[in-house]
Design a protein around this motif. Structure first.
Motif, short mmCIF file in Angstrom:
data_model
loop_
_atom_site.label_atom_id
_atom_site.label_comp_id
_atom_site.label_asym_id
_atom_site.label_seq_id
_atom_site.Cartn_x
_atom_site.Cartn_y
_atom_site.Cartn_z
N UNK A 119 -2.07 30.40 3.85
CA UNK A 119 -1.41 29.41 3.01
C UNK A 119 -0.10 28.94 3.63
N UNK A 120 0.62 29.84 4.25
CA UNK A 120 1.89 29.46 4.87
C UNK A 120 1.68 28.48 6.02
N UNK A 121 0.70 28.75 6.86
CA UNK A 121 0.45 27.86 8.00
C UNK A 121 -0.17 26.54 7.56
N UNK A 122 -1.13 26.58 6.66
CA UNK A 122 -1.78 25.36 6.21
C UNK A 122 -0.84 24.48 5.41
N UNK A 123 -0.06 25.08 4.51
CA UNK A 123 0.89 24.30 3.72
C UNK A 123 1.98 23.68 4.57
N UNK A 124 2.46 24.41 5.56
CA UNK A 124 3.47 23.84 6.45
C UNK A 124 2.96 22.65 7.22
N UNK A 125 1.72 22.70 7.70
CA UNK A 125 1.15 21.55 8.41
C UNK A 125 0.97 20.35 7.50
N UNK A 126 0.52 20.57 6.27
CA UNK A 126 0.36 19.46 5.33
C UNK A 126 1.69 18.80 5.02
N UNK A 127 2.73 19.60 4.83
CA UNK A 127 4.04 19.04 4.52
C UNK A 127 4.60 18.23 5.69
N UNK A 128 4.47 18.77 6.91
CA UNK A 128 4.99 18.05 8.08
C UNK A 128 4.22 16.76 8.31
N UNK A 129 2.89 16.79 8.17
CA UNK A 129 2.08 15.59 8.35
C UNK A 129 2.44 14.52 7.33
N UNK A 130 2.67 14.93 6.07
CA UNK A 130 3.02 13.96 5.04
C UNK A 130 4.37 13.31 5.31
N UNK A 131 5.33 14.10 5.79
CA UNK A 131 6.64 13.55 6.11
C UNK A 131 6.55 12.55 7.26
N UNK A 132 5.78 12.89 8.30
CA UNK A 132 5.64 11.99 9.44
C UNK A 132 4.91 10.72 9.06
N UNK A 161 1.66 15.98 0.83
CA UNK A 161 2.95 16.60 1.06
C UNK A 161 3.34 17.53 -0.07
N UNK A 162 3.11 17.10 -1.31
CA UNK A 162 3.45 17.95 -2.45
C UNK A 162 2.57 19.19 -2.47
N UNK A 163 1.29 19.00 -2.19
CA UNK A 163 0.40 20.16 -2.14
C UNK A 163 0.81 21.11 -1.03
N UNK A 164 1.23 20.57 0.12
CA UNK A 164 1.67 21.42 1.22
C UNK A 164 2.91 22.22 0.86
N UNK A 165 3.86 21.57 0.14
CA UNK A 165 5.05 22.28 -0.28
C UNK A 165 4.73 23.41 -1.26
N UNK A 166 3.80 23.13 -2.17
CA UNK A 166 3.42 24.17 -3.14
C UNK A 166 2.70 25.31 -2.44
N UNK A 167 1.75 24.95 -1.56
CA UNK A 167 0.96 25.99 -0.87
C UNK A 167 1.84 26.86 0.01
N UNK A 168 2.74 26.23 0.76
CA UNK A 168 3.62 27.00 1.63
C UNK A 168 4.78 27.64 0.88
N UNK A 169 5.13 27.08 -0.28
CA UNK A 169 6.26 27.62 -1.04
C UNK A 169 6.00 28.99 -1.61
N UNK A 175 0.85 -1.19 0.00
CA UNK A 175 0.00 0.00 0.00
C UNK A 175 0.89 1.24 0.00
N UNK A 176 0.85 1.95 -1.09
CA UNK A 176 1.68 3.15 -1.23
C UNK A 176 1.08 4.30 -0.44
N UNK A 177 1.94 5.00 0.24
CA UNK A 177 1.49 6.15 1.00
C UNK A 177 1.19 7.30 0.05
N UNK A 178 0.03 7.91 0.14
CA UNK A 178 -0.28 9.01 -0.77
C UNK A 178 0.68 10.17 -0.57
N UNK A 179 1.23 10.67 -1.68
CA UNK A 179 2.21 11.74 -1.61
C UNK A 179 1.63 13.10 -1.94
#
Length: 308
Positions: free
Chosen positions: A253-266, A16-24, A9-13
């Motif tokens: 966008x900065x706060x929401x994207x950062x949370x998405x990226x951190x959650x995806x990494x964890x 994390x990518x959306x979080x990087x774009x949103x926070x980027x 089962x592949x972990x959906x990526x």
């Protein structure tokens, strides 16, 4: 009879990518925005749309797009500095409280933090700001100060479970240094909790810095700051909405994207560890079976039985 193969089962990526774009986007604007901002042009009428201005003008006739390019550094850099300063103090305090065997030392470390935690953070910032009038650096120190107690309590709670393991006592008996025991073993064991808390805390720090700037703490009343833009231009929200909507969306966008990226990494690290744990028994079984098949006399014994 072959066992059915397990499907991986592949972990959906995409989160994390959306979080990087949103926070980027807000990060790039905050770090690189002053470069293309250029010199300020002549001021136009307040709260106008068009007229050579992409996003119109603000409450004093300045170009909103130029203010957006210049207004991210004060918010983002102060929030990042405050978060790093808070953890630079909270992590050693929390690890020391978790690893000590002396109750009086733990009380000495944690009880003053509990007193500070009882004071509302924004109230403390306003009280100190009314006396000292801090700048950007002072605001970062104040925000870090009000975040140290909560961060230290989380570090202590996350490290206490690892500190109670027999491995910590074995490291002490071997004469290992406190740094190697606390950071090398206990800190690494609780690293996932630290990272998850850092993502949530950065969001809270960002909103606290924006709220302080919204109230005029740490910045000038007419400074190029996203939070100040929201405050000063809210009177013309229905006439020229971009002066309020764009900086507010960048902060969100900065706060929401950062949370998405951190959650995806964890989640990715957690699923990777679980898959590796699941593969170990299966790999051992396969290795045992191959050794059994290649054992001397195994194939010859089967051939003799077949001939008989």
């Amino acid at each position: 009879m072959r066992k059915p193969k397990r499907t991986k089962t592949a972990t959906p990526r995409w989160p994390g990518r959306a979080g990087l774009v949103i926070a980027g986007v807000p990060l790039l604007l905050a770090l690189l925005g002053p470069l293309p901002a250029g010199e300020p042009g002549p001021r136009a009428a307040s709260f106008t749309l068009g007229g050579g201005h992409w996003l119109g003008t603000d409450f004093v006739g300045r170009d909103v797009w130029r203010q957006v390019l210049l207004g991210g550094q004060s918010v983002v850099l102060v929030a990042l500095a405050a978060t790093l300063l808070a953890y630079a103090v909270a992590v050693p305090l929390g690890l020391a409280a978790a690893l000590t065997h002396r109750a009086w030392l733990e009380e000495l470390l944690m009880r003053p933090l509990d007193v500070l935690l009882a004071v509302p953070s924004l109230l403390l910032i306003l009280l100190v700001a009314a006396v000292f009038s801090p700048g950007a650096a002072g605001l970062a120190l104040l925000v870090a100060l009000v975040n140290i107690p909560d961060a230290a309590r989380i570090v202590r709670a996350a490290a206490s479970e690892a500190a109670a393991r027999p491995a910590v006592e074995a490291l002490r008996m071997q004469g290992e240094t406190w740094w190697r025991t606390a950071v090398g073993y206990v800190g690494r064991s609780a690293l996932r909790t630290f990272a998850a808390d850092a993502g949530v805390r950065l969001t809270g720090v960002l909103y606290l810095v924006a709220t302080a700037a919204f109230l005029g703490v740490g910045v000038e009343p007419d400074a190029a700051d996203w939070a100040v833009m929201v405050d000063r231009n809210r009177t013309g929200l229905f006439v020229q909405p971009w002066a309020v909507v764009v900086p507010a969306l960048l902060i969100v966008a900065l706060s929401m994207g950062g949370n998405l990226a951190v959650d995806a990494v964890l989640e990715g690290r957690g699923s990777g560890r679980e898959q590796s744990r699941e593969r170990r028994p299966e790999d051992q079984q396969r290795q045992w079976w191959r050794q059994l098949v290649k054992a001397p006399g195994h194939g010859s014994h089967d051939s003799k039985e077949g001939r008989r």
